[in-house]
Structure formats: structure tokens, C-alpha cells
Design a protein around this motif. Structure first.
Motif, PDB file in Angstrom:
ATOM      1  N   VAL A 187     -11.310 -10.491  -3.840  1.00  0.00           N
ATOM      2  CA  VAL A 187     -10.953 -10.194  -5.237  1.00  0.00           C
ATOM      3  C   VAL A 187      -9.915  -9.079  -5.324  1.00  0.00           C
ATOM      4  O   VAL A 187      -9.300  -8.875  -6.389  1.00  0.00           O
ATOM      5  N   LEU A 188      -9.689  -8.351  -4.246  1.00  0.00           N
ATOM      6  CA  LEU A 188      -8.732  -7.244  -4.245  1.00  0.00           C
ATOM      7  C   LEU A 188      -7.305  -7.773  -4.149  1.00  0.00           C
ATOM      8  O   LEU A 188      -6.998  -8.642  -3.333  1.00  0.00           O
ATOM      9  N   LYS A 189      -6.428  -7.223  -4.977  1.00  0.00           N
ATOM     10  CA  LYS A 189      -5.024  -7.606  -4.932  1.00  0.00           C
ATOM     11  C   LYS A 189      -4.168  -6.436  -5.412  1.00  0.00           C
ATOM     12  O   LYS A 189      -4.668  -5.480  -6.012  1.00  0.00           O
ATOM     13  N   VAL A 190      -2.879  -6.514  -5.150  1.00  0.00           N
ATOM     14  CA  VAL A 190      -1.940  -5.487  -5.608  1.00  0.00           C
ATOM     15  C   VAL A 190      -1.179  -6.040  -6.803  1.00  0.00           C
ATOM     16  O   VAL A 190      -0.644  -7.154  -6.755  1.00  0.00           O
ATOM     17  N   MET A 191      -1.124  -5.259  -7.888  1.00  0.00           N
ATOM     18  CA  MET A 191      -0.414  -5.696  -9.085  1.00  0.00           C
ATOM     19  C   MET A 191       0.146  -4.486  -9.830  1.00  0.00           C
ATOM     20  O   MET A 191      -0.163  -3.329  -9.503  1.00  0.00           O
ATOM     21  N   ASP A 192       0.990  -4.738 -10.819  1.00  0.00           N
ATOM     22  CA  ASP A 192       1.550  -3.668 -11.647  1.00  0.00           C
ATOM     23  C   ASP A 192       0.570  -3.293 -12.746  1.00  0.00           C
ATOM     24  O   ASP A 192       0.015  -4.169 -13.428  1.00  0.00           O
ATOM     25  N   VAL A 193       0.376  -1.984 -12.919  1.00  0.00           N
ATOM     26  CA  VAL A 193      -0.494  -1.460 -13.977  1.00  0.00           C
ATOM     27  C   VAL A 193       0.215  -0.279 -14.630  1.00  0.00           C
ATOM     28  O   VAL A 193       1.156   0.286 -14.061  1.00  0.00           O
ATOM     29  N   PRO A 194      -0.209   0.133 -15.827  1.00  0.00           N
ATOM     30  CA  PRO A 194       0.439   1.270 -16.491  1.00  0.00           C
ATOM     31  C   PRO A 194       0.248   2.581 -15.721  1.00  0.00           C
ATOM     32  O   PRO A 194      -0.804   2.820 -15.142  1.00  0.00           O
ATOM     33  N   LYS A 195       1.268   3.399 -15.741  1.00  0.00           N
ATOM     34  CA  LYS A 195       1.205   4.714 -15.124  1.00  0.00           C
ATOM     35  C   LYS A 195       0.351   5.641 -15.988  1.00  0.00           C
ATOM     36  O   LYS A 195       0.435   5.600 -17.213  1.00  0.00           O
ATOM     37  N   PRO A 196      -0.521   6.475 -15.387  1.00  0.00           N
ATOM     38  CA  PRO A 196      -1.384   7.354 -16.180  1.00  0.00           C
ATOM     39  C   PRO A 196      -0.585   8.353 -17.019  1.00  0.00           C
ATOM     40  O   PRO A 196       0.515   8.773 -16.638  1.00  0.00           O
ATOM     41  N   THR A 197      -1.147   8.720 -18.163  1.00  0.00           N
ATOM     42  CA  THR A 197      -0.552   9.734 -19.042  1.00  0.00           C
ATOM     43  C   THR A 197      -1.237  11.059 -18.795  1.00  0.00           C
ATOM     44  O   THR A 197      -2.467  11.169 -18.894  1.00  0.00           O
ATOM     45  N   ILE A 198      -0.477  12.074 -18.486  1.00  0.00           N
ATOM     46  CA  ILE A 198      -1.024  13.360 -18.086  1.00  0.00           C
ATOM     47  C   ILE A 198      -1.549  14.144 -19.285  1.00  0.00           C
ATOM     48  O   ILE A 198      -0.989  14.087 -20.384  1.00  0.00           O
ATOM     49  N   GLY A 199      -2.649  14.880 -19.079  1.00  0.00           N
ATOM     50  CA  GLY A 199      -3.205  15.774 -20.078  1.00  0.00           C
ATOM     51  C   GLY A 199      -2.925  17.219 -19.723  1.00  0.00           C
ATOM     52  O   GLY A 199      -2.411  17.517 -18.635  1.00  0.00           O
ATOM     53  N   PRO A 200      -3.275  18.158 -20.593  1.00  0.00           N
ATOM     54  CA  PRO A 200      -2.928  19.562 -20.358  1.00  0.00           C
ATOM     55  C   PRO A 200      -3.582  20.195 -19.139  1.00  0.00           C
ATOM     56  O   PRO A 200      -3.035  21.138 -18.556  1.00  0.00           O
ATOM     57  N   THR A 201      -4.746  19.709 -18.715  1.00  0.00           N
ATOM     58  CA  THR A 201      -5.434  20.290 -17.555  1.00  0.00           C
ATOM     59  C   THR A 201      -5.429  19.355 -16.353  1.00  0.00           C
ATOM     60  O   THR A 201      -6.233  19.505 -15.435  1.00  0.00           O
ATOM     61  N   ASP A 202      -4.511  18.399 -16.358  1.00  0.00           N
ATOM     62  CA  ASP A 202      -4.409  17.437 -15.265  1.00  0.00           C
ATOM     63  C   ASP A 202      -3.148  17.661 -14.454  1.00  0.00           C
ATOM     64  O   ASP A 202      -2.184  18.295 -14.914  1.00  0.00           O
ATOM     65  N   VAL A 203      -3.139  17.097 -13.255  1.00  0.00           N
ATOM     66  CA  VAL A 203      -1.904  16.951 -12.486  1.00  0.00           C
ATOM     67  C   VAL A 203      -1.739  15.475 -12.144  1.00  0.00           C
ATOM     68  O   VAL A 203      -2.728  14.742 -12.025  1.00  0.00           O
ATOM     69  N   LEU A 204      -0.509  15.047 -11.997  1.00  0.00           N
ATOM     70  CA  LEU A 204      -0.200  13.689 -11.575  1.00  0.00           C
ATOM     71  C   LEU A 204       0.340  13.767 -10.162  1.00  0.00           C
ATOM     72  O   LEU A 204       1.260  14.547  -9.884  1.00  0.00           O
ATOM     73  N   ILE A 205      -0.243  12.975  -9.272  1.00  0.00           N
ATOM     74  CA  ILE A 205       0.245  12.983  -7.899  1.00  0.00           C
ATOM     75  C   ILE A 205       0.798  11.620  -7.515  1.00  0.00           C
ATOM     76  O   ILE A 205       0.356  10.590  -8.016  1.00  0.00           O
ATOM     77  N   ASN A 206       1.781  11.660  -6.630  1.00  0.00           N
ATOM     78  CA  ASN A 206       2.253  10.459  -5.952  1.00  0.00           C
ATOM     79  C   ASN A 206       1.326  10.255  -4.752  1.00  0.00           C
ATOM     80  O   ASN A 206       1.297  11.065  -3.837  1.00  0.00           O
ATOM     81  N   VAL A 207       0.531   9.203  -4.798  1.00  0.00           N
ATOM     82  CA  VAL A 207      -0.475   8.969  -3.773  1.00  0.00           C
ATOM     83  C   VAL A 207       0.187   8.532  -2.468  1.00  0.00           C
ATOM     84  O   VAL A 207       0.977   7.600  -2.454  1.00  0.00           O
ATOM     85  N   LYS A 208      -0.164   9.228  -1.402  1.00  0.00           N
ATOM     86  CA  LYS A 208       0.343   8.877  -0.070  1.00  0.00           C
ATOM     87  C   LYS A 208      -0.708   8.132   0.757  1.00  0.00           C
ATOM     88  O   LYS A 208      -0.361   7.320   1.617  1.00  0.00           O
ATOM     89  N   ALA A 209      -1.990   8.418   0.497  1.00  0.00           N
ATOM     90  CA  ALA A 209      -3.072   7.744   1.209  1.00  0.00           C
ATOM     91  C   ALA A 209      -4.344   7.819   0.374  1.00  0.00           C
ATOM     92  O   ALA A 209      -4.547   8.782  -0.370  1.00  0.00           O
ATOM     93  N   SER A 210      -5.178   6.791   0.490  1.00  0.00           N
ATOM     94  CA  SER A 210      -6.478   6.795  -0.182  1.00  0.00           C
ATOM     95  C   SER A 210      -7.543   6.338   0.802  1.00  0.00           C
ATOM     96  O   SER A 210      -7.254   5.601   1.743  1.00  0.00           O
TER      97      SER A 210
END
Length: 322
Positions: A14-37
Motif C-alpha cells: 500500500v506504500l507509494k510515493v506521490m505529491d502532497v501539499p507542503k506543510p504550513t509553518i506556525g510560529p513555534t515550528d521549524v520546517l526541515i528538508n528531510v534527508k533521512a527518516s
């Protein structure tokens, strides 16, 4: 942005790669470019529907390492370009991930992104189990089941760093060597000898004050035989039987504590302290992550199959870099 997703519960297909919306940052959040999970057994429970996800399509996984690309308006202690790791976050297997500041920790330049994703939940679970829940003290002896497993391997390192004596178990000589290299003082080969007898011999019949148990339903009875009066059992997992009957009489007679642990529900201040100490250990070169296999993100299904089949010792990691 690109992300690993599933739109229904099921097997790894059931796992696949697809396009999804980019998260919207909040005042106490950071957005990272994921290099590994990183992939954990709990991720397979969500994928199969044993645990429910909030909605579909769902981006899996909780462990992540990457580089900050945007910071919220209230963030003061981080900057764009910082290398970081985190666990207990939503949507780790995406091109970008949104992380609350309190879950964010620095990743030393000497530690790769794959190692950063590998250390996250395993070291956090091990740290919480030993210190917040288990109250391990310098000079104590701890029995850690499964010293070649990801959490066990991390727990051995943390316990030795804290000045404890470590006894661990292993299924064969290869796994025993992995545990030894992590710092274990003694390895019990449970297929060849009685764990109860071996611990009794190693402790001159005294037993151990702390046990980290990865499979409570299988080990609970012998845990109470091994435990000192007033000792603590931290139940990290019970995969064979999630609802084992409580051996109340043994618990009562040993004046013992049977303690749960879960990264997802740990208090913020506890997570912060644990993450800080883990990051310091890696910065000082005293701790090391344990990677079994790295897959590219478009092979997420293969990675899940490998995890469930226990094909590799150590963490299964998805690389997000080309």
C-alpha cells in the motif's frame, strides 16, 4: 512535495510515493528538508490498521533527520541551515517535515543524516526507560533483553555511560558480539542457558534491581525471579501478547514496580532533557547509532518488508537524498 504515503491499511504494497501539499509553518515550528527518516515496528502497526491513523492519505514514520529551511516567528534558538534530528513527529517520510521546537535536537556534523534518523526513537526510548522510568543509578546492575536489537543496543551504551553494569541477552554468537561491542559486561545466550540461573550466578544470587524488557508476556515470570526486592521492570514492549495477565502475587511478593514507557505520551520536559543528553553523547563521540540497512524512499515497501521479516540487525532507514 514528494512523500511516502498510504491511502488504506494493508501490507507493504500500500506504500507509494506521490505529491502532497507542503506543510504550513506556525510560529513555534521549524520546517526541515528531510534527508533521512527511520522506520520502527510501530509504523507497521499503523500501516496494518492495528493502530488507527488520523486520515488518508497518511504520511508514515516518526523519526527524521535533516536541515532547517524555515523557522517560525517565535523561534530564537535555531536558524536556517542547522542540522537536526527529531522523533515523535508526524509525516517524517516526506520531502519536508514540520517539527515543533520542543521536539528538535542538534545533529553534530560528525553524525550522518542516516545515523540521525536511526538514533531518534531508539535512543529516546532507551533513555526514558533507563532514567525517567527506571531510575537507574550509577553502580547498579541492569538486565537489558535483546542487546543486539536497536533499543537494546542504545540502552547498553547509555547505561554504561551512566556507570552501570550491564547484563544482556542474545540469541546467537553474532548477536552477542554486537551487544559486547556496544559495551555489555555479560551476554547470556538464552537458547543455551537459563537466564534466571545465569543472572543469579553473575550477581552472586542477589538478582538485579532494574530490568528493561522488550517482550513482557514471554519474560514476566522469570523477571520476578531475577528481580531484587523493591526492583523495577520497565516494559518496553510485549509484541507476542499485548494484554498479558498480571502476575500480581509475584509483583506483590517482590515489592516490585512494573512500569510502562512510551515516547508518544512522555511529558515535554522529560523528552527535552533526554534529547539534550542524547545529543551531547553523540557530540562527544560516546554514543553511536546502529543501522542495519538504508533504502531509498521509493523502496519504502521493501524497507517495511525487511523490518517485518527481521532481515537486518539494526535500524531500517529511508534515504531522501538522490
Amino acid at each position: 512535495m514528494k512523500a511516502v504515503v498510504y491511502e488504506q491499511y494493508g501490507d507493504p504494497s500500500v506504500l507509494k510515493v506521490m505529491d502532497v501539499p507542503k506543510p504550513t509553518i506556525g510560529p513555534t515550528d521549524v520546517l526541515i528538508n528531510v534527508k533521512a527518516s527511520g522506520i520502527n515496528p510501530v509504523d507497521t502497526y499503523f500501516r496494518k490498521g492495528i493502530r488507527q491513523v488520523e486520515q488518508f492519505p497518511h504520511i508514515p514514520h516518526f523519526d527524521v533527520a535533516g536541515e532547517i529551511v524555515e523557522i517560525g516567528s517565535d523561534i530564537q534558538n535555531w536558524k536556517v541551515g542547522d542540522r537536526v534530528w527529531a522523533t515523535n513527529i508526524k509525516g517524517a517520510s516526506a520531502e519536508y517535515a514540520l517539527i515543533p521546537e520542543h521536539l528538535l535536537f542538534p545533529l553534530p556534523k560528525s553524525v550522518s543524516y542516516e545515523e540521525g534518523a536511526a538514533l531518534a526513537m531508539t535512543f529516546m526510548t532507551a533513555h526514558l526507560s533507563l532514567f525517567d522510568r527506571g531510575r537507574l543509578q550509577k553502580g547498579e546492575t541492569v538486565l537489558i533483553y535483546g542487546g543486539s536489537g536497536a533499543v537494546g543496543h542504545a540502552a547498553i551504551q547509555l547505561a554504561k555511560r551512566a556507570g552501570a553494569t550491564v547484563i544482556t541477552t542474545a540469541g546467537d554468537r553474532e548477536k552477542g558480539e554486537i551487544a559486547k561491542q556496544a559495551g555489555a559486561d555479560q551476554v547470556i545466550f538464552y537458547k543455551e542457558e537459563s537466564v534466571v540461573d545465569a543472572v543469579g550466578k553473575a550477581t552472586n544470587g542477589q538478582g538485579v534491581p532494574l530490568i528493561l524488557d522488550m517482550s513482557l508476556s514471554e519474560n514476566m515470570a522469570q523477571d520476578f525471579d531475577i528481580l531484587t526486592t523493591g526492583g523495577r521492570i520497565v516494559a518496553i514492549g510485549s509484541p507476542v501478547d499485548n494484554t498479558p495477565p498480571l502476575l500480581w502475587r509475584q509483583l506483590n511478593m517482590k515489592h516490585a514496580s512494573l512500569i510502562g514507557v512510551l515516547v508518544f505520551t512522555a511529558p515535554k520536559n522529560v523528552l527535552r532533557q533526554a534529547g539534550k543528553e542524547i545529543a551531547e553523547g553523540f557530540e562527544q563521540g560516546e554514543l553511536s547509532a546502529y543501522i542495519g540497512k538504508v533504502f531509498p524512499i521509493d523502496e519504502a515497501a521493501h524497507a517495511h518488508r525487511a523490518l517485518e521479516a527481521k532481515t537486518y540487525q539494526g535500524r531500517i532507514i529511508l534515504s531522501h537524498e538522490d
